[in-house]
Design a protein around this motif. Sequence first.
Motif, PDB file in Angstrom:
ATOM      1  N   SER A  83       6.795  -6.077  -3.340  1.00 45.66           N
ATOM      2  CA  SER A  83       5.411  -5.887  -2.769  1.00 45.66           C
ATOM      3  C   SER A  83       4.647  -4.805  -3.086  1.00 45.66           C
ATOM      4  N   THR A  84       5.429  -3.870  -3.139  1.00 44.63           N
ATOM      5  CA  THR A  84       4.871  -2.466  -3.159  1.00 44.63           C
ATOM      6  C   THR A  84       4.320  -2.348  -4.797  1.00 44.63           C
ATOM      7  N   ILE A  98       1.366 -10.222 -12.694  1.00 44.68           N
ATOM      8  CA  ILE A  98       0.072  -9.437 -12.153  1.00 44.68           C
ATOM      9  C   ILE A  98      -0.783  -9.195 -13.324  1.00 44.68           C
ATOM     10  N   ARG A 134       3.664  -4.940  -6.923  1.00 44.55           N
ATOM     11  CA  ARG A 134       2.449  -5.629  -7.069  1.00 44.55           C
ATOM     12  C   ARG A 134       1.144  -5.023  -6.599  1.00 44.55           C
ATOM     13  N   GLU A 135       1.137  -4.343  -5.443  1.00 40.59           N
ATOM     14  CA  GLU A 135       0.121  -3.721  -5.199  1.00 40.59           C
ATOM     15  C   GLU A 135      -0.384  -2.437  -5.905  1.00 40.59           C
ATOM     16  N   LYS A 137      -1.819  -3.956  -9.334  1.00 39.47           N
ATOM     17  CA  LYS A 137      -3.204  -4.496  -9.119  1.00 39.47           C
ATOM     18  C   LYS A 137      -3.952  -3.478  -9.232  1.00 39.47           C
ATOM     19  N   LYS A 138      -3.811  -2.120  -8.704  1.00 34.96           N
ATOM     20  CA  LYS A 138      -4.807  -0.964  -8.758  1.00 34.96           C
ATOM     21  C   LYS A 138      -5.191  -0.549  -9.921  1.00 34.96           C
TER      22      LYS A 138
END
Length: 244
Positions: free
Chosen positions: A65-66, A117, A68-69, A72-73
């Motif tokens: 999850s970390t 992503i 992916r976030e 995305k940025k």
Amino acid sequence: MNFDFSGKRALVTGAGAGIGRATALKLAELGAQVIALSRTKAHLDSLKQENPSIEIICVDLVEWSTTREAIKKVTPIHLLVNNAGICLQTPLLDATPEQFDLIFNVNLKAIMNVSQIVVADLLERNLKGNIVNVSSLASHRGVANFFLYAASKSAVDSFTKTMALELSPKGIRVNAVNPTVVMTEMGRHVWSDKEKSEAVLARIPQGKFVEKLDVVNGIVFLLSDNSDMINGHMLLIEGGLRCC
């Protein structure tokens, strides 16, 4: 051949050292806006000092999850190099479930995560892209006592071929580079045994192991428009290594 990546954003995983670092520096030299990802902050800080134009992301790709976030940025990403990987000496009878999970999480699962992503964003923006996965000659020949590593790289090749089939109609090419022993810090450590290394060198007609730049040049070519009709391909970088 013209290698100009001006206006392109490139993400290189495992960019703190070795092939990844050399790739990040080369792509920046060729005009790309480079985002370098590594789990080791000191390596990223050093890279940033060497080339301040490179953007850095410190994240452990095992953390789904970390990761992916973080990705995305920094989208959009036009050029993706899935380079991050680990290599452990694991003979079949000694391999553990923990080693299996670690190697496959980093060498394979992370490629799926990052690519999902990057690709989803490209499709949403209706943009084209190129992906290069860093595999290994071990996926083609097998390497004794590297049971899990070789298996993970075979899976990377399968990922590459299937990704190419799915994504090329959408304007995203996917290829892999498959080097033999590369003289990175990890490569020197793994092949420090003179008897073992000389046995391999004897089968390479050029009489030397692969250097980082040899792999970087392959990656750059596959990312460029010069390789427009090369898709789903595994580029062996091995100096003509004989099977036996």
